[in-house]
Design a protein around this motif. Structure first.
Motif, PDB file in Angstrom:
ATOM      1  N   ALA A  24       0.840  -1.208   0.000  1.00 45.10           N
ATOM      2  CA  ALA A  24       0.000   0.000   0.000  1.00 45.10           C
ATOM      3  C   ALA A  24       0.872   1.255   0.000  1.00 45.10           C
ATOM      4  O   ALA A  24       0.593   2.219  -0.716  1.00 45.10           O
ATOM      5  CB  ALA A  24      -0.934  -0.003   1.211  1.00 45.10           C
ATOM      6  N   SER A  25       1.956   1.232   0.787  1.00 48.51           N
ATOM      7  CA  SER A  25       2.826   2.413   0.860  1.00 48.51           C
ATOM      8  C   SER A  25       3.485   2.686  -0.485  1.00 48.51           C
ATOM      9  O   SER A  25       3.557   3.834  -0.930  1.00 48.51           O
ATOM     10  CB  SER A  25       3.905   2.217   1.920  1.00 48.51           C
ATOM     11  OG  SER A  25       3.316   1.874   3.142  1.00 48.51           O
ATOM     12  N   LEU A  27       2.449   1.789  -3.443  1.00 46.33           N
ATOM     13  CA  LEU A  27       1.435   2.270  -4.384  1.00 46.33           C
ATOM     14  C   LEU A  27       1.131   3.748  -4.142  1.00 46.33           C
ATOM     15  O   LEU A  27       1.022   4.542  -5.082  1.00 46.33           O
ATOM     16  CB  LEU A  27       0.160   1.427  -4.210  1.00 46.33           C
ATOM     17  CG  LEU A  27      -0.782   1.356  -5.401  1.00 46.33           C
ATOM     18  CD1 LEU A  27      -0.048   0.876  -6.644  1.00 46.33           C
ATOM     19  CD2 LEU A  27      -1.948   0.419  -5.083  1.00 46.33           C
ATOM     20  N   LEU A  28       1.034   4.126  -2.866  1.00 48.54           N
ATOM     21  CA  LEU A  28       0.757   5.524  -2.530  1.00 48.54           C
ATOM     22  C   LEU A  28       1.892   6.430  -3.010  1.00 48.54           C
ATOM     23  O   LEU A  28       1.642   7.501  -3.574  1.00 48.54           O
ATOM     24  CB  LEU A  28       0.553   5.691  -1.018  1.00 48.54           C
ATOM     25  CG  LEU A  28       0.330   7.140  -0.555  1.00 48.54           C
ATOM     26  CD1 LEU A  28      -0.947   7.720  -1.158  1.00 48.54           C
ATOM     27  CD2 LEU A  28       0.278   7.233   0.962  1.00 48.54           C
ATOM     28  N   ILE A  29       3.117   5.990  -2.827  1.00 46.92           N
ATOM     29  CA  ILE A  29       4.255   6.808  -3.245  1.00 46.92           C
ATOM     30  C   ILE A  29       4.260   6.964  -4.770  1.00 46.92           C
ATOM     31  O   ILE A  29       4.447   8.058  -5.304  1.00 46.92           O
ATOM     32  CB  ILE A  29       5.572   6.200  -2.723  1.00 46.92           C
ATOM     33  CG1 ILE A  29       5.635   6.380  -1.196  1.00 46.92           C
ATOM     34  CG2 ILE A  29       6.791   6.844  -3.386  1.00 46.92           C
ATOM     35  CD1 ILE A  29       6.671   5.530  -0.501  1.00 46.92           C
ATOM     36  N   LEU A  31       1.658   6.767  -6.813  1.00 45.86           N
ATOM     37  CA  LEU A  31       0.553   7.651  -7.187  1.00 45.86           C
ATOM     38  C   LEU A  31       0.867   9.105  -6.840  1.00 45.86           C
ATOM     39  O   LEU A  31       0.445  10.030  -7.544  1.00 45.86           O
ATOM     40  CB  LEU A  31      -0.732   7.224  -6.465  1.00 45.86           C
ATOM     41  CG  LEU A  31      -1.388   5.941  -6.968  1.00 45.86           C
ATOM     42  CD1 LEU A  31      -2.412   5.433  -5.971  1.00 45.86           C
ATOM     43  CD2 LEU A  31      -2.031   6.170  -8.327  1.00 45.86           C
ATOM     44  N   THR A  32       1.631   9.293  -5.761  1.00 43.16           N
ATOM     45  CA  THR A  32       1.991  10.645  -5.353  1.00 43.16           C
ATOM     46  C   THR A  32       2.879  11.309  -6.401  1.00 43.16           C
ATOM     47  O   THR A  32       2.701  12.487  -6.718  1.00 43.16           O
ATOM     48  CB  THR A  32       2.680  10.613  -3.982  1.00 43.16           C
ATOM     49  OG1 THR A  32       1.735  10.147  -3.027  1.00 43.16           O
ATOM     50  CG2 THR A  32       3.166  11.990  -3.561  1.00 43.16           C
ATOM     51  N   ASP A  34       2.838  10.644  -9.598  1.00 38.17           N
ATOM     52  CA  ASP A  34       1.994  10.973 -10.739  1.00 38.17           C
ATOM     53  C   ASP A  34       1.132  12.205 -10.452  1.00 38.17           C
ATOM     54  O   ASP A  34       1.043  13.118 -11.266  1.00 38.17           O
ATOM     55  CB  ASP A  34       1.092   9.781 -11.076  1.00 38.17           C
ATOM     56  CG  ASP A  34       0.286  10.055 -12.329  1.00 38.17           C
ATOM     57  OD1 ASP A  34       0.889  10.059 -13.420  1.00 38.17           O
ATOM     58  OD2 ASP A  34      -0.931  10.316 -12.220  1.00 38.17           O
ATOM     59  N   THR A  35       0.514  12.218  -9.263  1.00 36.14           N
ATOM     60  CA  THR A  35      -0.357  13.341  -8.907  1.00 36.14           C
ATOM     61  C   THR A  35       0.443  14.636  -8.820  1.00 36.14           C
ATOM     62  O   THR A  35      -0.009  15.683  -9.294  1.00 36.14           O
ATOM     63  CB  THR A  35      -1.067  13.062  -7.570  1.00 36.14           C
ATOM     64  OG1 THR A  35      -1.870  11.891  -7.723  1.00 36.14           O
ATOM     65  CG2 THR A  35      -1.947  14.224  -7.161  1.00 36.14           C
ATOM     66  N   GLN A  38       0.739  16.218 -11.982  1.00 35.93           N
ATOM     67  CA  GLN A  38      -0.523  16.762 -12.509  1.00 35.93           C
ATOM     68  C   GLN A  38      -1.011  17.992 -11.762  1.00 35.93           C
ATOM     69  O   GLN A  38      -1.788  18.776 -12.313  1.00 35.93           O
ATOM     70  CB  GLN A  38      -1.607  15.678 -12.458  1.00 35.93           C
ATOM     71  CG  GLN A  38      -1.314  14.528 -13.402  1.00 35.93           C
ATOM     72  CD  GLN A  38      -2.593  13.818 -13.804  1.00 35.93           C
ATOM     73  OE1 GLN A  38      -3.591  14.448 -14.103  1.00 35.93           O
ATOM     74  NE2 GLN A  38      -2.562  12.493 -13.818  1.00 35.93           N
ATOM     75  N   ILE A  39      -0.626  18.150 -10.494  1.00 34.11           N
ATOM     76  CA  ILE A  39      -1.116  19.323  -9.762  1.00 34.11           C
ATOM     77  C   ILE A  39      -0.048  20.411  -9.617  1.00 34.11           C
ATOM     78  O   ILE A  39      -0.268  21.405  -8.942  1.00 34.11           O
ATOM     79  CB  ILE A  39      -1.688  18.965  -8.365  1.00 34.11           C
ATOM     80  CG1 ILE A  39      -0.611  18.394  -7.439  1.00 34.11           C
ATOM     81  CG2 ILE A  39      -2.863  18.004  -8.485  1.00 34.11           C
ATOM     82  CD1 ILE A  39      -1.113  18.119  -6.031  1.00 34.11           C
ATOM     83  N   ALA A  40       1.093  20.223 -10.273  1.00 40.56           N
ATOM     84  CA  ALA A  40       2.102  21.285 -10.258  1.00 40.56           C
ATOM     85  C   ALA A  40       1.522  22.524 -10.944  1.00 40.56           C
ATOM     86  O   ALA A  40       0.748  22.416 -11.898  1.00 40.56           O
ATOM     87  CB  ALA A  40       3.352  20.812 -10.987  1.00 40.56           C
ATOM     88  N   MET A  41       1.880  23.692 -10.441  1.00 38.94           N
ATOM     89  CA  MET A  41       1.315  24.927 -10.980  1.00 38.94           C
ATOM     90  C   MET A  41       1.835  25.193 -12.392  1.00 38.94           C
ATOM     91  O   MET A  41       3.016  25.001 -12.664  1.00 38.94           O
ATOM     92  CB  MET A  41       1.654  26.091 -10.047  1.00 38.94           C
ATOM     93  CG  MET A  41       0.708  27.260 -10.185  1.00 38.94           C
ATOM     94  SD  MET A  41       1.152  28.611  -9.082  1.00 38.94           S
ATOM     95  CE  MET A  41       0.433  28.080  -7.547  1.00 38.94           C
ATOM     96  N   ARG A  54      -4.389  21.642 -14.389  1.00 41.16           N
ATOM     97  CA  ARG A  54      -5.329  21.496 -13.264  1.00 41.16           C
ATOM     98  C   ARG A  54      -5.187  22.689 -12.314  1.00 41.16           C
ATOM     99  O   ARG A  54      -6.169  23.170 -11.770  1.00 41.16           O
ATOM    100  CB  ARG A  54      -5.065  20.189 -12.510  1.00 41.16           C
ATOM    101  CG  ARG A  54      -5.266  18.952 -13.366  1.00 41.16           C
ATOM    102  CD  ARG A  54      -5.337  17.697 -12.514  1.00 41.16           C
ATOM    103  NE  ARG A  54      -6.603  17.656 -11.808  1.00 41.16           N
ATOM    104  CZ  ARG A  54      -7.678  16.996 -12.248  1.00 41.16           C
ATOM    105  NH1 ARG A  54      -7.633  16.299 -13.360  1.00 41.16           N
ATOM    106  NH2 ARG A  54      -8.801  17.026 -11.563  1.00 41.16           N
TER     107      ARG A  54
END
Lengths: 217, 479
Positions: A24-25, A27-29, A31-32, A34-35, A38-41, A54
């Motif tokens: 789980a850890s 996978l979270l890392i 996904l982090t 990737d995210t 995508q959320i970088a300014m 975004r």
């Protein structure tokens, strides 16, 4: 204890716990990463070239923002339109706009806004959600707040209210005077305008449905 | 509280932590009453102690008392579990005073200074203004130092003494607990990034490391209170850990629906947070089952020559609070959380009183209950009592607090319902829509009930405090 089953074996469950947690850890890392991308300014060049981010760059304050239904995605999304004056200018440089946003974000934290309001839906529930506050019809040309403050534009009405909230009673639950200066108010409004341009996957849904915020050009 | 029954220095230190925790618990309820009154009488303390500040104190007091009680619980159980005295006891005592003093300073600044200008001095010395972790940055670093000292004590003791499953889980869990706090200590202009990492502290604390901590405490308590078999309890503890971390770590996704993050979090958040309720009740039920099967038949025990019927539970108030934990955790965190965890529902319920309803029952059910239970175990140990019974005050305390919190939860759920229907579904979440919802009769009546139930809870706390202070001397116990 005669039949030792794996299902009642502590070592088996300890290993399971370790593997599940590790998996789980990781996978979270992953996904982090990737995210985060995508959320970088975004930046000024994206805005000029019509590249959708975004979280757009700070110079988004030079443009008109609306919140419209996207048939493709099935919910409302922010749309960045033509140029629009913000405190009389639509040519804020990347540096100037970043400085304003920085000041606004600092002010939002220094005044504990999130302990009454919600931002992106997080915060307290004592005062209205500010996620798309910039687009709220109340601040628009025929809006109650613009009329009450006696100002001619959204940004001036908002800045005036933020500096003297106790002079403009909007509800029995009044915003207190937090000592917000004119400069800080300008930064806060820039911050709110920027936040309204963030793609929040359609939250809040049907924003301003009854009051004409959607398709409110 | 320390006296000649308490030979262990670690246990003495634990009673310091429990005492401070109980005081802050009281402060949490007082500030909770202030904000509850402000919902009903908006002018109450306007300009003096505004809602924002009272709420910071309400919620931060909650976090702080729970962390104190957690540290206390660990210091209490370490000598029992490892078979040795805690290694760095002097360090532990020093850190206690540093932590307590820092909290007093932070509270005074929140009360007297409240807000600052929009620059870094405010972030460093007054408030960081990030919900739940408003403490200024100097205090953040202080907390990190204190947490590291605590973890060092836990590890040094755990390595030197006997390593039970409970200690092993705690060691792993407290490393994560301390490390995650670092994710909340930076500034960014990008509020989506801000919120992304902010949830690493809030969610991964509360819905992962805190829950696993509760699993360990429950395991310890059951062994202590009912003599449950260690083998069985620890097996379920490992299953708990697997289920809690397996669902809780990626359950983080349910906070990533609307903050600017990509859509794939909808599916991840929905799936894993739907799994989150499952582990919450599992261990307790099975331990009770195994206990009933193995020792429940031997109801008669002999204590110092006279036969006592049915005393297989040696601490009834603690056991009551632990049972409430099993149910409260499942109801408050599980059911009330699941209410609004699916994105299709959360789109409308996010940021409404539904969340407050869930928050009240979940923090009470999952954490307050078991930590109060640990306080009773400490009272029992500090007074050398063999079987700690209920007194009138302990029964009033637990009944009024539980009833009050349940009442607040129901009231807030109704308020949330009005908000969703009026402000969100019908009107569309604008400023005007928001106040239309807040002015609804049902909403306002719900807020009246919340205040009333808050008062009930507070009265219950007074009984609890009285009982914790005096029950050790009561004649109802078996010594």
């Amino acid at each position: 204890m005669a039949n030792k089953s794996v299902w009642s074996d502590n070592r088996f469950w300890r290993r399971t716990a370790t593997w599940v947690t590790g998996f789980a850890s990781i996978l979270l890392i992953w996904l982090t990463f990737d995210t985060s991308g995508q959320i970088a300014m975004g930046n000024d060049a994206d805005l000029k070239n019509g590249v959708t981010k975004r979280v757009p760059g700070p110079t988004v304050i030079n443009y008109k923002i609306t919140y419209e239904m996207s048939p493709k995605r099935g919910h409302e999304v922010p749309v960045i339109g033509e140029k629009e004056k913000f405190f009389g200018r639509d040519d804020y440089s990347e540096k100037e706009a970043t400085a304003l946003l920085h000041l606004g974000k600092l002010a939002e934290q220094a005044k504990n806004c999130m302990d009454c309001h919600t931002l992106l839906g997080n915060g307290a529930y004592y005062a209205p959600d500010l996620t798309k506050a910039w687009l709220d019809p109340a601040w628009g040309p025929n809006g109650s707040m613009q009329a009450m403050t006696g100002k001619n534009t959204r940004e001036e009405a908002m800045a005036e209210f933020l500096q003297h909230p106790n002079q403009y009673p909007t509800h029995a639950r009044m915003m207190p005077d937090l000592g917000i200066t004119a400069k800080e108010a300008k930064g806060l409004v820039a911050f709110l305008k920027h936040m309204s341009s963030i793609d929040t996957n359609g939250f809040p849904r049907n924003f301003g449905k009854m009051q004409g915020a959607i398709h409110g050009k | 509280m320390a006296n000649n029954y308490l030979k262990s220095e670690s246990k003495q230190l634990a009673t310091w932590y429990f005492t401070f925790a109980a005081i802050i618990f009281g402060a949490q309820l007082v500030f909770g009453l202030v904000v509850a009154i402000q919902f009903v009488v908006p002018g109450f303390l306007y300009g003096v102690l505004d809602f924002s500040i009272a709420r910071i104190l309400h919620i931060n007091a909650l976090v702080v008392w729970m962390v104190f009680a957690m540290f206390g619980s660990v210091y209490w159980l370490l000598p029992d579990e490892t078979g040795i005295e805690t290694v760095g006891i002097k360090l532990g005592k020093l850190l206690f005073w540093i932590f307590a003093a820092a909290i007093v300073v932070v509270v005074l600044v929140f009360l007297l200074v409240q807000v600052g200008p929009a620059d870094n001095t405010t972030i460093w010395f007054i408030t960081e203004g990030r919900e739940y972790i408003e403490a200024p940055r100097w205090a953040d670093w202080g907390i990190v130092v204190v947490a590291l000292g605590f973890v060092a004590n836990l590890f040094l003791t755990g390595m030197k003494g006997r390593q039970t499953g409970i200690v092993t889980v705690l060691m792993a869990d407290m490393i994560a607990f301390s490390g995650l706090y670092l994710a909340g200590m930076f500034f960014t202009n990008n509020i989506s990034v801000d919120q992304y990492w902010w949830w690493w502290v809030i969610h991964l604390w509360v819905e992962a490391t805190w829950e696993v901590f509760v699993g360990s405490i429950a395991a310890y308590g059951l062994i202590k209170m009912i003599g449950a078999h260690r083998q069985v309890v620890e097996m379920w503890l490992w299953i708990e850990v697997a289920m809690l971390f397996g669902s809780g770590i990626l359950g983080l996704g349910h906070h990533y629906f609307w903050i600017g993050t990509p859509e794939y979090w909808w599916e991840i958040g929905a799936l894993f947070s739907a799994l989150e309720p499952l582990p919450l009740v599992a261990m307790f039920i099975h331990v009770l089952y195994d206990w009933g099967k193995e020792t429940g038949l031997q109801m008669a025990e002999v204590h110092e020559g006279h036969k006592i019927e049915g005393h297989t539970i040696n601490n009834k108030p603690a056991f009551t609070w632990f049972v409430l934990n099993a149910f409260g955790n499942f109801l408050g965190a599980g059911i009330w959380g699941f209410f609004h965890t699916l994105p299709q529902v959360n789109l409308y319920t996010h940021g409404t009183q539904f969340t407050a309803a869930h928050g009240h029952l979940a923090f009470f059910g999952a954490y307050a209950t078991i930590l109060v239970g640990m306080m009773y175990i400490a009272v029992q140990g500090s007074n050398g009592i063999k079987v700690l019974n209920h007194t009138k005050a302990s029964l009033w305390g637990v009944s009024l607090i539980t009833g009050g919190v349940m009442g607040m939860t129901i009231a807030l759920t109704i308020a949330g319902y009005v908000q969703v229907l009026v402000s969100r579904a019908q009107m569309g979440a604008t400023w005007a829509a928001y106040f239309d919802g807040q002015d609804g009769v049902w909403f306002q009546q719900a807020m009246d009930w919340r205040l009333l139930m808050g008062v009930v809870t507070f009265v219950g706390f007074l009984f609890l405090a009285k009982d914790l202070l005096s029950t050790g001397k009561s004649a109802v116990h078996i010594r």
